[in-house]
Design a protein around this motif. Sequence first.
Motif, mmCIF file in Angstrom:
data_model
loop_
_atom_site.group_PDB
_atom_site.id
_atom_site.type_symbol
_atom_site.label_atom_id
_atom_site.label_comp_id
_atom_site.label_asym_id
_atom_site.label_seq_id
_atom_site.Cartn_x
_atom_site.Cartn_y
_atom_site.Cartn_z
ATOM 1 N N SER A 57 0.927 -1.137 0.192
ATOM 2 C CA SER A 57 0.022 0.169 -0.195
ATOM 3 C C SER A 57 0.758 1.145 0.328
ATOM 4 C CB SER A 57 -1.341 -0.021 1.452
ATOM 5 O OG SER A 57 -0.011 -0.367 2.424
ATOM 6 N N TYR A 58 0.427 2.192 -0.343
ATOM 7 C CA TYR A 58 1.124 3.514 -0.628
ATOM 8 C C TYR A 58 1.714 3.886 0.801
ATOM 9 C CZ TYR A 58 2.027 8.629 -1.490
ATOM 10 O OH TYR A 58 2.964 10.206 -1.912
ATOM 11 N N TRP A 59 0.823 3.687 2.004
ATOM 12 C CA TRP A 59 1.418 4.553 2.651
ATOM 13 C C TRP A 59 2.360 3.808 3.784
ATOM 14 C CZ3 TRP A 59 -4.016 4.216 0.920
ATOM 15 C CH2 TRP A 59 -4.484 2.847 1.653
ATOM 16 N N ASN A 60 2.199 2.820 3.334
ATOM 17 C CA ASN A 60 3.958 1.613 4.209
ATOM 18 C C ASN A 60 4.663 1.590 3.272
ATOM 19 O OD1 ASN A 60 2.347 1.202 6.538
ATOM 20 N ND2 ASN A 60 0.724 -0.249 5.848
ATOM 21 N N SER A 61 4.680 2.260 1.893
ATOM 22 C CA SER A 61 5.698 2.562 1.563
ATOM 23 C C SER A 61 6.700 2.608 1.465
ATOM 24 C CB SER A 61 5.785 3.349 -0.168
ATOM 25 O OG SER A 61 5.409 4.483 0.512
ATOM 26 N N PRO A 62 8.445 2.246 1.205
ATOM 27 C CA PRO A 62 9.540 2.301 2.339
ATOM 28 C C PRO A 62 9.806 4.144 1.872
ATOM 29 C CG PRO A 62 10.123 0.972 0.751
ATOM 30 C CD PRO A 62 8.677 1.817 0.597
#
Length: 674
Positions: A57-62
């Motif tokens: 998911s976007y909010w857990n991206s590096p």
Amino acid sequence: MEESEIVQTSPGEGCSMLFRHGSNETQDSGGLNDSDDPEESGSSDESDTSDEESSPSYWNSPEQLEKQLRLLDADSPGKEPFLCRQCRATNLSAALDHTSKAGQGASSPIDVAERVGLDPNCALCSLFARTFLSEVDEREAQSAPWKLSAFNKRSMLVDSRIRYLFQPNVEVAILHSGATTHVQHINEERVEREGYLAFARTRDLRVMLEKNESSEAYPLSRFIGAQYDPGMVREWLEACDIDLDDAFSIPGMRVIDCRSCAIVNYSAEMKYLALSYVWGLAGSDMVTVDNCQSDEASALSLPPMVPRVVSNAMQVVTDLGYQYLWVDQFCIDQSAGQEHVGDHISKMDLIYSNALVTIIAASSKGALPGVGGTPRAGQMMLSLKGRVDEKLGTIEDDLVVFSTRPAFKYALPATVWHSRGWCFQESVLAPRRLYFMDYELIFQSEEVHASDSYPEPIVNGELIYDTAFPENPSLAWSHWHDQSDAMSLSGTHNLDDAMKRFTDKVEHCEALLEVYTDKKLTMDSDSINGFAGAIKVYCRHDPTFKTIQGIPIFDVRAVPTPTAECIRTLLDFQNDSILSGLCWAHDRFWIKGTPARRRCFPSWTWAGWGSKASWSIGGWHREDIGKSAADFRFQGLEWKDGSTTDCMNIYKATQRRGDPTHIIGGGACAKHHV
């Protein structure tokens, strides 16, 4: 903490070091400024949307994780914040250990320190002054004694959001001041609107942020940056599974082309966003726009200066990958005749229900905080290094002191936007709402709830947002009506269905009116106009639903029936419907003094009064009404010119220009006057 624990920067260097991760300001030029980091600048560059294959998911991206971790390490090496002697002597680690113990309840906070005054150059004192000591007089605060206490997050009595703060595996303590020992001491309306000051171990917060998935019971929380994140909003919209092919034509409608700054004719293939805002706030903050040439011959240009909220909304539209925006001030020709403006007012239900998203300016200054150069009241954070005990050879944990976000359910009712009648209608008509608050961004639709603090969409869940809208049964969401709306009205076997459907609509309408009539309107004459879009929705879903001066009336002729017996039944039901609509009263609990009279409407309608109306019968039944007013028979309406319309011609009455002044009835109540 002892004096040797913190590398003190001299006051002459101006280092109070209050890091505000939510604005582009620090009190020290050597501190981390979010605007120095391109990833925190709010840029809509496509690179912000990381590869979905490499991240769930976007909010857990590096990239997003790195942003969050940097917020925990605000003070760079050699730039530890200056703390005054009292703050250095305050052992927050011990307080956190105490509040973490099992069995610490609401009545067992720990006294952390007895304090005297505030040091204006101290980073921790600055946090105290900006949160729970914000109402202390500045001069008195320099010398006044006060007590610093702490308690466990589980002790919160009111705000459910604080109870779930940062999941159960992160020990968080809440700081407050006061002479009493009960937690309820700080559970005031003011504090719950402004948020709390909390602290936790840095390592616990890092583990929380590095966690890739949230549990079903506790959504993943995060810290809030200075700018809103368009990529995150795009993810929320994708979670809604919006059918973009379901748009329809709205004759005469215009929209703003956000690329050319032109006002162009709308067509059904255009996907547009709508803006809900407060005109009074918007007009005091104007900015310039660069107008470009439009290819459409009939296009009009925006004026050289527009309200900042409109400029912000245009940026949001382009950030999200769209082109068109509807704003009433510019898309309705305000200089045209009353008939033209009235025609567009009558289409409000179509305009807002057809919008892809409604942008809501629910900030104290009326613009969209976090968009462009519009500041957002940021999340304040301060990193404190742990104490080193050379004798024992131990090192205490690093701590982060941070402000929490105010609860949405308390912050929203405090806004000017929430108090306005026109804004109320716009929100209940909107299927997807994007609230720009002073502190953060909130997204709400029928299927999805999300926010800056809790960015992962909660699909069909009510953990955090369970009381966000207890007063507003939405007109745009499917749960407000049942499948009987699709049933045919032809044939006698559907009489009961028709009457039940109408009754359900009336109950829903009255629930909305009890909220709407408590809102403010600049013009008394807009009392019904501000609710006209909602009325249109009821009428569109139910052909028997008509209104006279805002009072719902059952239209007998909308139900074809072959027998005189059925006509008599329906006329009785119509009589009860008008009587039910008149069974409202001023809510004396909310009114102070005499209710304000709006003399442009009759006294018998809620629209004739500028005060909250309540219906004495909720879930009304024909037999109950009959017992209370058995001798009243609705016969028709009388108009200003003396002409009348009988009860069988309600539809014609609703199409007639002008408004009726009297309700004509038989029995004890022969006529209800203005």
